[in-house]
Scaffold this motif. Structure first.
Motif, mmCIF file in Angstrom:
data_model
loop_
_atom_site.group_PDB
_atom_site.id
_atom_site.type_symbol
_atom_site.label_atom_id
_atom_site.label_comp_id
_atom_site.label_asym_id
_atom_site.label_seq_id
_atom_site.Cartn_x
_atom_site.Cartn_y
_atom_site.Cartn_z
ATOM 1 N N SER A 172 -23.440 95.938 52.182
ATOM 2 C CA SER A 172 -22.860 95.914 53.279
ATOM 3 C C SER A 172 -23.390 96.469 54.526
ATOM 4 C CB SER A 172 -21.857 96.720 52.912
ATOM 5 O OG SER A 172 -22.391 98.293 52.143
ATOM 6 N N GLY A 173 -25.010 96.227 53.975
ATOM 7 C CA GLY A 173 -25.745 96.568 55.363
ATOM 8 C C GLY A 173 -26.945 95.497 55.540
ATOM 9 N N ALA A 174 -27.287 95.331 56.697
ATOM 10 C CA ALA A 174 -27.697 94.396 57.829
ATOM 11 C C ALA A 174 -29.652 95.360 57.442
ATOM 12 C CB ALA A 174 -27.047 94.017 58.290
ATOM 13 N N THR A 175 -30.548 93.894 57.528
ATOM 14 C CA THR A 175 -31.730 94.554 57.514
ATOM 15 C C THR A 175 -32.367 93.698 59.091
ATOM 16 O OG1 THR A 175 -34.258 94.519 56.558
ATOM 17 C CG2 THR A 175 -32.961 92.074 57.309
ATOM 18 N N CYS A 176 -32.702 94.537 59.987
ATOM 19 C CA CYS A 176 -34.014 93.934 61.335
ATOM 20 C C CYS A 176 -35.206 94.096 60.833
ATOM 21 C CB CYS A 176 -33.246 95.444 62.664
ATOM 22 S SG CYS A 176 -33.471 97.031 61.686
ATOM 23 N N VAL A 177 -35.577 93.646 61.652
ATOM 24 C CA VAL A 177 -37.319 92.960 62.098
ATOM 25 C C VAL A 177 -37.448 92.364 63.434
ATOM 26 C CG1 VAL A 177 -39.045 92.371 61.266
ATOM 27 C CG2 VAL A 177 -37.545 92.677 59.526
ATOM 28 N N TYR A 178 -38.002 93.303 64.284
ATOM 29 C CA TYR A 178 -38.014 92.710 65.613
ATOM 30 C C TYR A 178 -38.727 91.709 65.352
ATOM 31 C CZ TYR A 178 -38.901 92.545 70.763
ATOM 32 O OH TYR A 178 -39.128 92.353 71.878
ATOM 33 N N ASN A 179 -38.447 90.558 66.435
ATOM 34 C CA ASN A 179 -36.858 90.636 67.116
ATOM 35 C C ASN A 179 -36.655 89.152 66.470
ATOM 36 O OD1 ASN A 179 -38.221 88.102 67.664
ATOM 37 N ND2 ASN A 179 -38.328 88.562 69.981
ATOM 38 N N TYR A 180 -36.944 88.637 65.801
ATOM 39 C CA TYR A 180 -35.880 87.660 64.787
ATOM 40 C C TYR A 180 -35.100 87.729 63.676
ATOM 41 C CZ TYR A 180 -40.191 88.926 61.885
ATOM 42 O OH TYR A 180 -41.652 89.358 61.287
ATOM 43 N N LEU A 181 -34.869 89.142 63.056
ATOM 44 C CA LEU A 181 -34.109 89.364 62.765
ATOM 45 C C LEU A 181 -33.026 90.130 63.231
ATOM 46 C CD1 LEU A 181 -35.856 89.737 58.825
ATOM 47 C CD2 LEU A 181 -34.556 87.788 59.789
ATOM 48 N N ASP A 182 -32.020 90.275 63.832
ATOM 49 C CA ASP A 182 -31.066 90.315 64.937
ATOM 50 C C ASP A 182 -29.830 90.835 63.694
ATOM 51 O OD1 ASP A 182 -30.690 91.857 66.955
ATOM 52 O OD2 ASP A 182 -30.455 89.992 68.061
ATOM 53 N N LEU A 183 -29.044 91.530 64.638
ATOM 54 C CA LEU A 183 -27.923 91.999 64.345
ATOM 55 C C LEU A 183 -26.745 91.678 65.361
ATOM 56 C CD1 LEU A 183 -25.598 92.793 62.542
ATOM 57 C CD2 LEU A 183 -25.937 94.977 63.406
ATOM 58 N N GLN A 184 -26.139 90.897 65.641
ATOM 59 C CA GLN A 184 -25.815 89.961 66.425
ATOM 60 C C GLN A 184 -23.708 90.000 66.664
ATOM 61 O OE1 GLN A 184 -26.655 86.563 68.397
ATOM 62 N NE2 GLN A 184 -28.839 87.591 68.818
ATOM 63 N N ILE A 185 -22.906 90.781 67.765
ATOM 64 C CA ILE A 185 -21.353 90.274 67.398
ATOM 65 C C ILE A 185 -21.434 89.518 68.292
ATOM 66 C CG2 ILE A 185 -19.507 91.820 67.363
ATOM 67 C CD1 ILE A 185 -22.315 93.847 66.039
ATOM 68 N N TYR A 186 -19.870 89.262 68.436
ATOM 69 C CA TYR A 186 -19.264 88.808 68.826
ATOM 70 C C TYR A 186 -18.057 88.682 69.277
ATOM 71 C CZ TYR A 186 -17.038 84.829 71.850
ATOM 72 O OH TYR A 186 -16.066 84.358 72.643
#
Length: 272
Positions: A172-186
């Motif tokens: 239930s998490g979200a990994t992140c790597v600048y900048n190509y693994l992003d978390l985007q919310i609309y």
């Protein structure tokens, strides 16, 4: 649920030069996408808190981990405080998209980021800005408790912790790597949503706030949980995340599919 061996999950060992070239390729590919993208990204901050808290959640910033020095944990807190300054109070207007990395920007030592804990090919190591995944994890989790729509999220490739003291479903998490693994919310609603973040008493706190009282509640749960041993020897954990949409009388009005997870376990499956 398909429990056949997931060949694509087997770790592929690559040289440091291959990893560097790959990260550069995907980073500039994302830059180009930002230029061409017609999305309206959120960029306005509102320092006055909106009146209604939709969801509030907190996670511990300091956790003792096997084979991980505590200085990495303390440095992680320093990195979180810097990143929070770029996200705190951001207001997502109707029709706008929140982008984790467009708001935070590139992670550099010149901005004050220090070496913290990162997970690389299933092993803990240190890197500039390490620990920011805790922030993306929290934002993703609280977003699942709102009508906001997650349009980009990347799952973790490794399951790091056993279930002891786990309060959220696996995956239930979200990994992140600048900048190509992003978390985007609309924001597909008709009202503004505001993100509030803080660190207090060794707790990372996150809230989504809005202009009108919420009319729904959300219950996140997992289905079809399974652990399989793959042909290369590692254990892989699988599940599907769903959420129930409840009205204010706690009556379920909809059951929604959220995502499916597969992750290589970094601990023995029967470990207590």
């Amino acid at each position: 649920m398909n429990t056949k061996p997931l060949i694509h999950l087997r770790p592929k060992l690559r040289s440091s030069s291959r990893i560097w070239l790959g990260s550069k390729y995907y980073t500039y590919k994302r830059y180009l996408k930002w230029i061409r993208n017609r999305k309206k990204f959120a960029q306005i901050y509102n320092k006055s808190l909106l009146p209604y808290c939709v969801i509030s959640h907190h996670t511990p910033t300091l956790r003792k981990l096997k084979d991980v020095d505590m200085w990495m944990q303390h440095n992680k807190v320093m990195n979180l405080k810097i990143a929070i300054q770029k996200l705190n109070y951001i207001a997502i207007q109707p029709g706008e998209t929140f982008s984790y990395w467009k708001l935070i920007g590139k992670i550099t030592k010149q901005k004050g980021y220090v070496d913290g804990m990162i997970l690389h090919y299933g092993k803990f190591s240190s890197g500039t800005g390490g620990g920011l995944c805790q922030l993306s994890n929290l934002i993703y989790w609280i977003t699942l408790h709102t009508p906001l729509v997650v349009t980009e999220r990347h799952r973790h490739s490794y399951d790091v912790f056993p279930d002891a003291k786990r309060t959220q479903p696996f995956g239930s998490g979200a990994t992140c790597v600048y900048n190509y693994l992003d978390l985007q919310i609309y924001n597909a609603t008709s009202q503004t949503y505001q993100l509030y973040l803080n660190i207090k008493n060794d707790q990372l706190i996150g809230e989504w706030r809005t202009t009108h009282p919420p009319i729904h509640k959300y219950k996140i749960y997992e289905k079809d949980h399974a652990i399989t041993q793959e042909y290369w020897g590692d254990y892989v954990r699988h599940n599907i995340i769903h959420r129930k949409v409840l009205n204010l009388n706690d009556e379920c009005i909809e059951d929604q599919y959220v995502t499916e997870n597969h992750a290589i376990m970094m601990y023995q499956p029967l470990l207590k």
